[in-house]
Design an enzyme around this catalytic site. Structure first.
Site, PDB file in Angstrom:
ATOM      1  N   ASP A   1      68.780 -15.759  65.989  1.00  0.00           N
ATOM      2  CA  ASP A   1      68.251 -14.737  65.090  1.00  0.00           C
ATOM      3  C   ASP A   1      69.376 -13.780  64.707  1.00  0.00           C
ATOM      4  O   ASP A   1      70.469 -13.833  65.257  1.00  0.00           O
ATOM      5  CB  ASP A   1      67.051 -14.019  65.698  1.00  0.00           C
ATOM      6  CG  ASP A   1      67.396 -13.208  66.929  1.00  0.00           C
ATOM      7  OD1 ASP A   1      68.586 -13.095  67.269  1.00  0.00           O
ATOM      8  OD2 ASP A   1      66.470 -12.681  67.559  1.00  0.00           O
TER       9      ASP A   1
ATOM     10  N   ASP B   1      58.956 -19.747  67.519  1.00  0.00           N
ATOM     11  CA  ASP B   1      59.428 -19.417  68.857  1.00  0.00           C
ATOM     12  C   ASP B   1      58.470 -18.448  69.509  1.00  0.00           C
ATOM     13  O   ASP B   1      57.684 -17.778  68.830  1.00  0.00           O
ATOM     14  CB  ASP B   1      60.849 -18.822  68.806  1.00  0.00           C
ATOM     15  CG  ASP B   1      60.883 -17.486  68.063  1.00  0.00           C
ATOM     16  OD1 ASP B   1      60.731 -16.434  68.717  1.00  0.00           O
ATOM     17  OD2 ASP B   1      61.086 -17.492  66.832  1.00  0.00           O
TER      18      ASP B   1
END
Length: 415
Positions: free
Chosen positions: A94, A307
């Site tokens: 990320d 996720d």
């Protein structure tokens, strides 16, 4: 293979759900797929080899945390995230944008609260200190490790993520909270759009400069909170930015992440707004979900990958997922229970009994967290794998209804 691409396979009739393949330089990901979170280049308490053996296809690490420790230059020197952590498959990172909210104001991603009439752009979660300040150029952070100050911009995020070397990386974005006003959400969305332009430019520059590493796929991140018009606008804006970039000889966005603070009840609706705007060949990643019912909601509304820290986080506190509901292994009823954690799962942890795991937690042994984490990861990977196969076989809804009825009935019996 130089970057990622998505190939659709089956569609889930009457929904935006589908199966497909995301191809990356380090292997294919069959979707829908659950992506375990390895924040600091590790899925806490377990070996990467064990995570792979359970059937996980990829892992997601956190750019902000790896920037602070050990530093992206160390990961780069090791050959990238996968080589550094001895993970053979695809990897995600990320952008660090999540810390804008989680460290900045202390709120969680999914906020179960009624915010009607309580919006306040200066709000900070009770008992938390503001550790991040946002401006149009980027974000200034105070490290949660030592209090030192750091600066993230779109360019810095791209530089860090290129050094980390994940197959799939995300554009730097501002993650707002449900406490933010409509006016702030609008200005934040434009800020994130401008940052996306800068991310594309820096990604193109670094991709050209770093041909000694496998090429990475940059995915745009759709924000817009709970507002349909903002979510749709953000998606269309990113698609247009990608088109313009490709027309100019750039790489464009390889996929799209769906981010932001979401109330659980609106999860499917918001994901649906975004996927409704996206073309079929665009892979979609939902950035963070929670419980098993959220998985089905995400799949049915078109998320390809997602996720979630919940399976591993709750495992470390003794919460065990099973097909007959979640339960806490530290409860006294399991002291002499010599049955497996869940007899239906075929994984390493099934060799150990509930009584043994109960003992390990009570004795505060480290192996407790390891076995519980392996089990919960196996449960979640299996849940999603079965959903994928059910879509291909045409019996997804029967599978979903049977699973949810059994799971929540079992959980209710234990309370």
């Amino acid at each position: 293979m130089t970057t990622s691409e998505f190939v659709a396979r089956s569609t889930l009739h009457g929904t935006a759900g589908r199966t497909g393949i995301i191809r990356t330089p380090h292997g294919d990901i069959a979707t829908p797929a659950f992506i375990p979170v390895g924040t600091k280049a590790t899925v806490k308490t377990v070996l990467p080899e064990a995570v792979a053996a359970l059937g996980a296809q990829a892992v997601l690490a956190n750019a902000y945390h790896l920037y602070l420790q050990p530093g992206p230059e160390i990961v780069d020197a090791a050959g990238g995230l996968g080589a550094f952590m001895n993970w053979p498959g695809p990897t995600y990172t990320d952008s660090g944008g999540f810390q804008v909210m989680s460290l900045g104001v202390g709120f969680k991603k999914v906020i179960s609260m009624d915010v009607e009439g309580r919006q306040d752009d200066s709000a900070v979660a009770e008992g938390k200190e503001r550790l991040a300040d946002v401006d149009d150029d980027g974000v200034t952070f105070k490290s949660h490790l030592d209090g030192s100050r750091h600066r993230f911009t779109p360019e810095v995020s791209m530089q860090i993520q290129h050094q980390l070397g994940a197959d799939i990386i995300f554009a730097f974005d501002e993650l707002t909270t449900l406490m933010n006003t409509r006016g702030y959400q609008e200005s934040s969305l434009e800020r994130t759009r401008q940052w996306a332009i800068r991310c594309l430019a820096e990604h193109n520059r670094l991709s050209t400069a770093r041909t000694h590493r496998p090429q990475q796929s940059l995915w745009g991140v759709v924000q817009g909170a709970q507002y349909e018009d903002l979510r749709r606008k953000a998606t269309r804006d990113l698609l247009e930015l990608s088109r313009i970039d490709r027309d100019a000889g750039g790489k464009g966005f390889g996929g799209y992440g769906i981010g932001g603070a979401l109330e659980k009840a609106n999860l499917g609706t918001i994901v649906g707004w975004v996927t409704d705007e996206l073309p079929e060949d665009a892979p979609r990643h939902l950035l963070g979900i929670s419980e098993p019912d959220d998985i089905f909601t995400a799949i049915e509304n078109g998320a390809d990958t997602f996720d979630c820290v919940s399976p591993t986080r709750v495992a470390r506190n003794g919460a065990i997922y099973s097909f007959d509901g979640r339960y806490n292994i530290t409860n006294a009823r399991y002291k002499a229970d010599f049955s497996p954690l869940d007899a239906e799962l075929d994984n390493y942890s099934t060799q150990y009994t509930r009584a043994y795991l109960h003992h390990l937690f009570r004795a505060k042994e480290g192996l407790a967290a390891t076995l519980a984490t392996l089990h919960n990861l196996s449960f979640t990977v299996t849940l999603v794998d079965r959903a994928r196969r059910a879509i291909d076989a045409g019996n997804y809804f029967e599978y979903r209804d049977e699973f949810l009825a059994r799971y929540y009935a079992g959980a209710a019996r234990r309370t």
